[in-house]
Design an enzyme around this catalytic site. Structure first.
Site, PDB file in Angstrom:
ATOM      1  N   GLU A   1      -8.558  -7.362   4.733  1.00  0.00           N
ATOM      2  CA  GLU A   1      -7.268  -8.919   3.488  1.00  0.00           C
ATOM      3  C   GLU A   1      -6.749  -9.544   4.324  1.00  0.00           C
ATOM      4  OE1 GLU A   1      -7.207  -5.570   0.042  1.00  0.00           O
ATOM      5  OE2 GLU A   1      -5.036  -6.269   1.154  1.00  0.00           O
TER       6      GLU A   1
ATOM      7  N   TYR B   1       1.415  -1.252  -0.082  1.00  0.00           N
ATOM      8  CA  TYR B   1      -0.229  -0.416  -0.132  1.00  0.00           C
ATOM      9  C   TYR B   1       0.642   1.305  -0.008  1.00  0.00           C
ATOM     10  CZ  TYR B   1      -4.795  -2.862   0.201  1.00  0.00           C
ATOM     11  OH  TYR B   1      -5.774  -3.248   0.064  1.00  0.00           O
TER      12      TYR B   1
END
Length: 240
Positions: free
Chosen positions: A168, A126
């Site tokens: 996730e 990310y």
């Protein structure tokens, strides 16, 4: 052939904030900059440029971080209308428009996180998206992005990233604890092929190592298959 199947939090700073030179009510020393307010105030300026930002973002990320190419189907990067780029554009705008009502995004978050889990996206990926997306926002919007606005969007992107990688992580744990499940990458080989129709085939896989047992799955669930071949990209297939 063998196949692989895969079933930075916002900083705590204190500061005074302005939006594009417009003064905001004074903040106390202990009050953090309300990035949600910055996002809501700047969405009208960002929205018309969103596709331009995304079109700058993908080539920038692929050049700066070529390892990210493995997550994308190259053909999808050149189609028009570009569904991949529009998906990111719509996701960013939906998040920005509902920054203080995130419950409205639960369905979209579920779709995104399931796809990410299938591709093997993890928390460490990310910051790559954050850095390249913020650079693209700065390039496209130019002087509109004051330090305060840049900081607000940075925190917003990091906050969205946390929502996604936390969900996730739950999916990875669920996949691991199910009957016949596993975490991360596992090698399989095709043991049988059956043509269901002229245009549809059913493939049966068995693990390269270990006992071949059935896996627990949810109706409608897909698995992501990575074929070990140069240039091949991950594809999602329905489980039966």
């Amino acid at each position: 052939s063998s196949a692989v199947v895969q079933a930075k939090p916002p900083p705590n700073r204190t500061r005074h904030c302005r939006l594009g030179g417009a003064s905001r009510p004074p903040l106390t020393a202990a009050m953090p900059c309300p990035f949600a307010e910055i996002i809501k105030a700047t969405v009208p300026a960002v929205a018309p440029k969103a596709r331009e930002i995304v079109d700058d973002f993908y080539p920038r990320m692929f050049e700066n971080n070529p390892e990210t190419r493995a997550f994308f189907n190259p053909a999808n990067q050149f189609e028009e209308p570009n569904r991949q780029r529009m998906a990111l554009t719509n996701a960013v705008l939906a998040y920005a428009s509902n920054i203080d009502q995130l419950d409205k995004l639960s369905e979209a978050v579920a779709i995104i996180t399931h796809k990410h889990a299938g591709l093997g996206v993890h928390k460490e990926h990310y910051p790559i998206v954050h850095d390249n997306l913020l650079a693209s926002i700065g390039k496209v919007l130019g002087d509109v992005v004051t330090p305060e606005i840049g900081e607000g969007w940075s925190e917003a992107v990091l906050a969205l990233a946390k929502i996604l990688y936390d969900e996730e992580a739950k999916l990875y744990s669920m996949a691991e604890t199910r009957k016949g499940g596993w975490r991360g990458i596992k090698d399989f080989k095709v043991s049988r092929t059956r043509m269901v129709t002229q245009d549809c085939a059913e493939l049966t896989f068995e693990p390269v190592e270990g006992e071949a047992i059935g896996i627990e799955f949810t109706p409608g669930q897909f698995l992501t298959v990575h074929v070990k071949k140069e240039g091949a990209t991950p594809r999602h297939y329905t489980v039966t």
